[in-house]
Design a protein around this motif. Structure first.
Motif, short mmCIF file in Angstrom:
data_model
loop_
_atom_site.label_atom_id
_atom_site.label_comp_id
_atom_site.label_asym_id
_atom_site.label_seq_id
_atom_site.Cartn_x
_atom_site.Cartn_y
_atom_site.Cartn_z
N ILE A 71 0.85 -1.19 0.00
CA ILE A 71 0.00 0.00 0.00
C ILE A 71 0.89 1.24 0.00
CG2 ILE A 71 -1.73 1.29 1.29
CD1 ILE A 71 -2.67 -1.38 2.42
N ASP A 72 0.69 2.09 -1.01
CA ASP A 72 1.50 3.30 -1.12
C ASP A 72 1.11 4.33 -0.06
OD1 ASP A 72 2.88 2.23 -3.24
OD2 ASP A 72 1.48 3.06 -4.72
N ASP A 73 -0.19 4.53 0.12
CA ASP A 73 -0.65 5.58 1.01
C ASP A 73 -1.49 4.97 2.13
OD1 ASP A 73 -1.23 7.98 2.16
OD2 ASP A 73 -2.47 8.72 0.52
#
Length: 51
Positions: A2-4
């Motif tokens: 998950i990037d954010d």
């Protein structure tokens, strides 16, 4: 992965709070009739000692 993670965390909290708000509103709405009925019974002398 998950990037954010912050965005996912905020969405999760929003959905959790939304569910709680829904359940609280539903509980209040469902119990209003019983509360009013109890108040009416208290106003009738023969039921005053029951309530």
């Amino acid at each position: 992965m998950i990037d954010d993670l912050k965005q996912l965390e905020q969405l999760t909290l929003f959905l959790l709070n939304l569910g709680h708000a829904f359940l609280a509103e539903r509980t209040l709405r469902d119990s209003r009739g019983r509360t009013r009925q109890s108040a009416r019974r208290c106003a009738i002398p023969r039921y005053a000692s029951v309530a």
